[in-house]
Motif scaffolding. Structure first.
Motif, PDB file in Angstrom:
ATOM      1  N   GLU A  43       2.981  -7.984   3.519  1.00 58.14           N
ATOM      2  CA  GLU A  43       2.766  -8.892   2.801  1.00 58.14           C
ATOM      3  C   GLU A  43       0.777  -8.959   2.570  1.00 58.14           C
ATOM      4  O   GLU A  43       1.183  -9.521   1.460  1.00 58.14           O
ATOM      5  N   LEU A  44       0.945  -9.057   2.925  1.00 54.49           N
ATOM      6  CA  LEU A  44      -0.669  -9.095   1.920  1.00 54.49           C
ATOM      7  C   LEU A  44      -1.113  -8.027   0.881  1.00 54.49           C
ATOM      8  O   LEU A  44      -1.553  -8.007  -0.006  1.00 54.49           O
ATOM      9  N   LYS A  45      -0.543  -6.625   1.005  1.00 57.82           N
ATOM     10  CA  LYS A  45       0.005  -5.571   0.075  1.00 57.82           C
ATOM     11  C   LYS A  45       0.950  -6.160  -0.519  1.00 57.82           C
ATOM     12  O   LYS A  45       0.463  -5.804  -2.117  1.00 57.82           O
ATOM     13  N   LYS A  46       2.000  -6.791  -0.898  1.00 58.44           N
ATOM     14  CA  LYS A  46       2.194  -7.511  -1.245  1.00 58.44           C
ATOM     15  C   LYS A  46       1.376  -8.750  -2.826  1.00 58.44           C
ATOM     16  O   LYS A  46       1.573  -8.794  -3.554  1.00 58.44           O
ATOM     17  N   VAL A  47       0.806  -8.851  -1.488  1.00 54.50           N
ATOM     18  CA  VAL A  47      -0.300 -10.610  -2.497  1.00 54.50           C
ATOM     19  C   VAL A  47      -1.272  -9.384  -3.340  1.00 54.50           C
ATOM     20  O   VAL A  47      -0.879 -10.114  -4.585  1.00 54.50           O
TER      21      VAL A  47
END
Length: 313
Positions: free
Chosen positions: A205-209
């Motif tokens: 999820e952090l990589k997506k952000v």
């Protein structure tokens, strides 16, 4: 009270476990020898400086004592302050803020470290410097996180871009970037999730952000700040490794330094992870989050006002 004096007070617990023991060691030895260095290394390890960092620091002191022909133990504190300041990467402690256009700061960290509060305090600090700031409520998974950020936004007069709870953090981030561009904001600070069903999901999820930020703003994110709780000591190191592997952390914000004897972890973070500490928190007030100053930290840690008089702001 000056911030330097408050920093000294905030580091009281750490100083008792480190500086006081170093002083005791110094007064117990008239001349520097190998036994002295071995005991010094043990003091650092016990103060959560970490084994690798403790060994490296004492090795450097050993080298300098030999090079400069220092035999008197009373000069060790001065050397320590100098070496600690070097180790703390003083030249990299300032935030990377663009002179023109939008600066995007992504803030990460596990739940419970004070991440949302840190964002509020950071935005207040940036606003006090004349920056036009906007916040993105990207932690859509923790109940109350969006409301908490809104409370901070109202308190400090900074707009918050939000979606409903459980929505896509990438979509929130996208909308926040468009809002920041249209309002000609200087800085966008993005809150992110601190816990999902498992660690893998969280990191994805952090990589997506991060990908959304990279796509929408050239050269962004300009900072990825990891908020760590100083009271967790060496556990903070493992957290930093996990987050850094996922999103390339550029700086650390260390909270709750005033409530721990484990402030030595600051040295371990800088030395072992090569990530500079950029802000520290030493209290509950909005102004108690301040840019990290390596010289002041070293002086406060070893109980000598080398860089500032105590009455000075």
């Amino acid at each position: 009270m000056s911030f330097f004096k408050k920093l000294k007070e905030g580091l009281t617990k750490t100083r008792k476990g480190l500086s006081d023991k170093v002083t005791e060691l110094i007064t117990g030895y008239k001349k520097i020898d190998e036994e002295f260095f071995e005991e010094l290394e043990e003091i650092f390890i016990q103060a959560d400086v970490g084994v690798n960092t403790s060994v490296a620091l004492v090795d450097r002191l050993r080298e300098r004592a030999k090079e400069e022909k220092i035999e008197d133990t009373s000069k060790v504190k001065g050397l320590l302050q100098e070496e600690v300041a070097k180790m703390l990467r003083a030249d990299e402690a300032s935030l990377n803020i663009e002179n023109e256009g939008l600066t995007v700061i992504v803030v990460v960290g596990v739940n419970g470290v004070g991440k949302t509060t840190t964002i509020g305090k950071l935005c207040n600090h940036l606003k006090s410097e004349g920056k036009r700031v906007i916040m993105a409520a990207g932690d859509t998974f923790r109940a109350g996180a969006i409301d908490q950020l809104e409370v901070w936004g109202n308190r400090i007069g900074v707009d918050v871009i939000k979606h409903s709870e459980g929505s896509d953090p990438g979509a929130v981030t996208y909308d926040a970037i468009q809002a920041a561009k249209s309002r000609k904001s200087d800085v966008l600070v993005v809150d992110t999730a601190g816990r999902l069903q498992n660690k893998t999901n969280l990191m994805e999820e952090l990589k997506k952000v991060r990908r959304v930020v990279e796509r929408e703003v050239e050269g962004a994110p300009h900072e990825v700040l990891l908020v760590l709780d100083a009271t967790t000591g060496q556990n903070a190191i493992s957290q930093a490794k996990i987050f850094s592997e996922a999103v390339n952390v550029t700086g650390i914000v260390l909270t709750k330094l005033d409530g721990t004897a484990k402030g030595g972890v600051v040295l371990a973070i800088n030395s072992e992870l090569e990530i500079p500490v950029k802000y520290i928190g030493i209290g509950e007030k909005v102004e108690d989050l301040r840019p990290f100053n390596a010289q002041d930290f070293g002086a406060a840690l070893f109980d000598d006002a080398l860089t500032k008089e105590e009455g000075e702001e």
